[in-house]
Design an enzyme around this catalytic site. Structure first.
Site, PDB file in Angstrom:
ATOM      1  N   LYS A  22       0.859  -1.329  -0.030  1.00 46.41           N
ATOM      2  CA  LYS A  22       0.136  -0.068  -0.009  1.00 46.41           C
ATOM      3  C   LYS A  22       0.909   1.265   0.019  1.00 46.41           C
ATOM      4  O   LYS A  22       0.654   2.096  -0.952  1.00 46.41           O
ATOM      5  CB  LYS A  22      -0.776   0.086   1.281  1.00 46.41           C
ATOM      6  CG  LYS A  22      -1.957  -1.136   1.192  1.00 46.41           C
ATOM      7  CD  LYS A  22      -3.093  -1.034   2.263  1.00 46.41           C
ATOM      8  CE  LYS A  22      -1.972  -1.425   3.828  1.00 46.41           C
ATOM      9  NZ  LYS A  22      -1.452  -2.326   4.306  1.00 46.41           N
ATOM     10  N   ARG A  27     -10.481  -0.385   7.668  1.00 48.90           N
ATOM     11  CA  ARG A  27     -10.015  -1.750   7.920  1.00 48.90           C
ATOM     12  C   ARG A  27     -11.043  -2.564   8.423  1.00 48.90           C
ATOM     13  O   ARG A  27     -11.052  -3.856   8.848  1.00 48.90           O
ATOM     14  CB  ARG A  27      -8.928  -1.655   9.168  1.00 48.90           C
ATOM     15  CG  ARG A  27      -7.434  -1.389   8.274  1.00 48.90           C
ATOM     16  CD  ARG A  27      -6.333  -2.035   9.289  1.00 48.90           C
ATOM     17  NE  ARG A  27      -5.380  -2.310   8.797  1.00 48.90           N
ATOM     18  CZ  ARG A  27      -4.227  -1.457   8.518  1.00 48.90           C
ATOM     19  NH1 ARG A  27      -4.422  -0.148   8.689  1.00 48.90           N
ATOM     20  NH2 ARG A  27      -3.261  -1.903   7.950  1.00 48.90           N
ATOM     21  N   ARG A  45      11.186  -6.351   5.529  1.00 42.21           N
ATOM     22  CA  ARG A  45      11.452  -4.970   5.866  1.00 42.21           C
ATOM     23  C   ARG A  45      11.767  -4.941   7.360  1.00 42.21           C
ATOM     24  O   ARG A  45      12.391  -3.803   7.655  1.00 42.21           O
ATOM     25  CB  ARG A  45       9.730  -4.423   5.836  1.00 42.21           C
ATOM     26  CG  ARG A  45       9.750  -3.082   5.810  1.00 42.21           C
ATOM     27  CD  ARG A  45       8.147  -2.794   5.651  1.00 42.21           C
ATOM     28  NE  ARG A  45       7.217  -3.111   7.051  1.00 42.21           N
ATOM     29  CZ  ARG A  45       6.073  -2.853   7.071  1.00 42.21           C
ATOM     30  NH1 ARG A  45       5.396  -2.124   5.942  1.00 42.21           N
ATOM     31  NH2 ARG A  45       5.312  -3.163   7.893  1.00 42.21           N
ATOM     32  N   ARG A  82       9.952  -1.006  12.895  1.00 42.95           N
ATOM     33  CA  ARG A  82       8.687  -0.979  13.381  1.00 42.95           C
ATOM     34  C   ARG A  82       8.450  -2.130  14.192  1.00 42.95           C
ATOM     35  O   ARG A  82       8.913  -3.088  14.176  1.00 42.95           O
ATOM     36  CB  ARG A  82       7.664  -1.105  12.172  1.00 42.95           C
ATOM     37  CG  ARG A  82       7.390   0.045  11.406  1.00 42.95           C
ATOM     38  CD  ARG A  82       6.408  -0.440  10.157  1.00 42.95           C
ATOM     39  NE  ARG A  82       5.222  -0.980  10.553  1.00 42.95           N
ATOM     40  CZ  ARG A  82       4.176  -0.997   9.822  1.00 42.95           C
ATOM     41  NH1 ARG A  82       4.161  -0.104   8.585  1.00 42.95           N
ATOM     42  NH2 ARG A  82       2.946  -1.551  10.139  1.00 42.95           N
ATOM     43  N   ARG A  91      -1.550  -9.566  12.732  1.00 44.30           N
ATOM     44  CA  ARG A  91      -2.176  -8.685  11.805  1.00 44.30           C
ATOM     45  C   ARG A  91      -2.670  -9.419  10.473  1.00 44.30           C
ATOM     46  O   ARG A  91      -3.897  -9.032  10.093  1.00 44.30           O
ATOM     47  CB  ARG A  91      -0.966  -7.786  11.347  1.00 44.30           C
ATOM     48  CG  ARG A  91      -0.599  -6.804  12.394  1.00 44.30           C
ATOM     49  CD  ARG A  91       0.850  -6.152  12.055  1.00 44.30           C
ATOM     50  NE  ARG A  91       0.665  -5.213  11.240  1.00 44.30           N
ATOM     51  CZ  ARG A  91       1.571  -4.912   9.963  1.00 44.30           C
ATOM     52  NH1 ARG A  91       2.913  -5.339  10.427  1.00 44.30           N
ATOM     53  NH2 ARG A  91       1.514  -3.961   9.315  1.00 44.30           N
TER      54      ARG A  91
HETATM   55  N1  LIG Z   1       5.729  -5.434  -5.536  1.00 46.09           N
HETATM   56  C1  LIG Z   1       6.677  -5.503  -4.543  1.00 46.09           C
HETATM   57  N2  LIG Z   1       7.547  -6.789  -4.586  1.00 46.09           N
HETATM   58  C2  LIG Z   1       8.282  -6.871  -3.493  1.00 46.09           C
HETATM   59  N3  LIG Z   1       8.652  -6.354  -2.453  1.00 46.09           N
HETATM   60  C3  LIG Z   1       7.388  -5.151  -2.402  1.00 46.09           C
HETATM   61  C4  LIG Z   1       6.541  -4.871  -3.235  1.00 46.09           C
HETATM   62  N4  LIG Z   1       5.841  -3.921  -2.883  1.00 46.09           N
HETATM   63  C5  LIG Z   1       6.319  -3.614  -1.732  1.00 46.09           C
HETATM   64  N5  LIG Z   1       7.345  -4.318  -1.316  1.00 46.09           N
HETATM   65  C6  LIG Z   1       8.001  -4.130  -0.048  1.00 46.09           C
HETATM   66  O1  LIG Z   1       7.191  -4.909   0.731  1.00 46.09           O
HETATM   67  C7  LIG Z   1       7.433  -4.318   2.217  1.00 46.09           C
HETATM   68  C8  LIG Z   1       5.777  -3.765   2.443  1.00 46.09           C
HETATM   69  O2  LIG Z   1       5.607  -2.707   1.490  1.00 46.09           O
HETATM   70  P1  LIG Z   1       4.719  -1.400   2.138  1.00 46.09           P
HETATM   71  O3  LIG Z   1       5.465  -1.052   3.401  1.00 46.09           O
HETATM   72  O4  LIG Z   1       4.553  -0.690   0.854  1.00 46.09           O
HETATM   73  O5  LIG Z   1       3.564  -2.335   2.641  1.00 46.09           O
HETATM   74  P2  LIG Z   1       2.152  -1.951   3.270  1.00 46.09           P
HETATM   75  O6  LIG Z   1       1.013  -2.449   2.543  1.00 46.09           O
HETATM   76  O7  LIG Z   1       2.041  -0.318   3.400  1.00 46.09           O
HETATM   77  O8  LIG Z   1       2.448  -2.395   4.534  1.00 46.09           O
HETATM   78  P3  LIG Z   1       1.681  -2.009   6.146  1.00 46.09           P
HETATM   79  O9  LIG Z   1       0.593  -2.467   6.057  1.00 46.09           O
HETATM   80  O10 LIG Z   1       2.653  -3.041   7.225  1.00 46.09           O
HETATM   81  O11 LIG Z   1       2.204  -0.644   6.345  1.00 46.09           O
HETATM   82  C9  LIG Z   1       8.183  -3.034   1.934  1.00 46.09           C
HETATM   83  O12 LIG Z   1       9.758  -3.558   2.340  1.00 46.09           O
HETATM   84  C10 LIG Z   1       8.540  -2.807   0.324  1.00 46.09           C
HETATM   85  O13 LIG Z   1       9.730  -2.539   0.154  1.00 46.09           O
HETATM   86  N1  LIG Z   2      -7.850   2.224   9.685  1.00 50.01           N
HETATM   87  C1  LIG Z   2      -7.295   1.599  10.939  1.00 50.01           C
HETATM   88  N2  LIG Z   2      -8.160   0.891  11.897  1.00 50.01           N
HETATM   89  C2  LIG Z   2      -7.674   0.240  12.969  1.00 50.01           C
HETATM   90  N3  LIG Z   2      -6.337   0.243  13.395  1.00 50.01           N
HETATM   91  C3  LIG Z   2      -5.604   0.609  12.332  1.00 50.01           C
HETATM   92  C4  LIG Z   2      -6.040   1.315  11.285  1.00 50.01           C
HETATM   93  N4  LIG Z   2      -4.985   1.644  10.479  1.00 50.01           N
HETATM   94  C5  LIG Z   2      -3.860   1.251  11.041  1.00 50.01           C
HETATM   95  N5  LIG Z   2      -4.302   0.691  12.252  1.00 50.01           N
HETATM   96  C6  LIG Z   2      -3.346   0.046  13.286  1.00 50.01           C
HETATM   97  C7  LIG Z   2      -3.402  -1.724  13.136  1.00 50.01           C
HETATM   98  C8  LIG Z   2      -2.201  -1.876  12.144  1.00 50.01           C
HETATM   99  O1  LIG Z   2      -1.687  -3.125  12.313  1.00 50.01           O
HETATM  100  C9  LIG Z   2      -1.216  -0.883  12.566  1.00 50.01           C
HETATM  101  C10 LIG Z   2      -0.137  -0.446  11.611  1.00 50.01           C
HETATM  102  O2  LIG Z   2      -1.065   0.086  10.290  1.00 50.01           O
HETATM  103  P1  LIG Z   2      -0.132  -0.136   8.943  1.00 50.01           P
HETATM  104  O3  LIG Z   2      -1.196   0.391   7.974  1.00 50.01           O
HETATM  105  O4  LIG Z   2       0.233  -1.544   8.777  1.00 50.01           O
HETATM  106  O5  LIG Z   2       1.022   0.777   8.895  1.00 50.01           O
HETATM  107  O6  LIG Z   2      -2.117   0.272  12.931  1.00 50.01           O
HETATM  108 MG   LIG Z   3       2.065   1.065   5.067  1.00 45.52          MG
END
Ligand SMILES: Nc1ncnc2c1ncn2[C@@H]1O[C@H](COP(=O)(O)OP(=O)(O)OP(=O)(O)O)[C@@H](O)[C@H]1O
Ligand SMILES: Nc1ncnc2c1ncn2[C@H]1C[C@H](O)[C@@H](COP(=O)(O)O)O1
Ligand SMILES: [Mg+2]
Length: 210
Positions: free
Chosen positions: A33, A110, A145, A151, A162
């Protein structure tokens, strides 16, 4: 115990009046994302708000509410709707003051109730982008990551929780917006650029220029 939630009386008039496009960005933990949002911002100039980042900022602020959030987030559970929605509203209003032309709301909703409350209080999402990734891939990406992210929730125990939270609470969001004809399901197993090409093809369909 969920934190006692003090609701803030937030004046949403400037946000509603702006009537800018809003996109929900949904997907499991590690689905990409944030990665895709960074690329969308670079191409379209939208404002990227990650609910997770907003919560982590609240924790960093040292507020009493932030202390309560830490335990919830490290447990892999969802933070109460009211808390996260108020944070999102406040961030959106700040961005509108700075001339935002639209929003990527990353990691929200979510749960179905979150989407319904947001849309009844603010406005409907134009599209919901869902990054569809297998659990095995999610775990691999998050463990990689974890080597650099710092984190607190990038550890195998919290990752598993999660993932469970995603399946039980967030997967219904995908079905809900699919039934409303708003969902764009994107296979996000491939390369970042290949996924982004699909994102662009879908965003360009909706608005010739955002
Ligand atoms: N298409 C892809 N292929 C391989 N690795 C990826 C890809 N997209 C993202 N990543 C890697 O996967 C990890 C998670 O990506 P990202 O942080 O964008 O995910 P997220 O959905 O925002 O996660 P979270 O919900 O934990 O915040 C990062 O280390 C990122 O560099
Ligand atoms: N929209 C949300 N509702 C409840 N809790 C949330 C929401 N967005 C993030 N959170 C909490 C729960 C997740 O595990 C952590 C980290 O979010 P991430 O998008 O993975 O960085 O925060
Ligand atoms: Mg994220």
């Amino acid at each position: 115990m969920a934190p006692t939630v003090e609701r803030k009386n937030i004046n949403l008039a400037p946000l509603k009046a702006a009537n800018v496009p809003i996109f929900f960005i949904v997907g499991g933990p590690g689905s990409g994302k944030g990665t895709q949002c960074d690329k969308i911002v670079a191409k379209y100039g939208l404002t990227h708000l990650s609910s997770g980042d907003l919560l982590r900022d609240e924790v960093k602020s040292g507020s009493p509410r932030g202390a309560q959030l830490t335990a919830i987030m490290e447990s892999g559970a969802l933070v109460p709707l009211e808390v996260v929605l108020d944070l999102v509203k406040e961030a959106m209003l700040k961005a509108i003051e700075k001339g935002s032309k639209g929003f990527l709301i990353d990691g929200y909703p979510r749960e179905v109730a979150q989407g319904q409350q947001f849309e009844s209080e603010i406005q409907e999402a134009k599209l919901v982008l869902f990054f569809d990734v297998a659990e095995e891939t999610l775990v691999k990406r998050l463990l990689h990551r974890a080597q650099t992210s710092g984190r607190a929730d990038d550890n195998i125990d919290t990752i598993k929780k999660r993932l469970h939270t995603f399946v039980t609470s967030t997967a219904p969001v995908v079905d809900y917006y699919d039934s409303k004809g708003k969902l764009v399901r994107i296979n996000a197993e491939g390369s970042v650029d290949d996924i982004f090409a699909v994102v662009v093809a879908n965003l360009d369909k909706v608005t010739s220029k955002i």
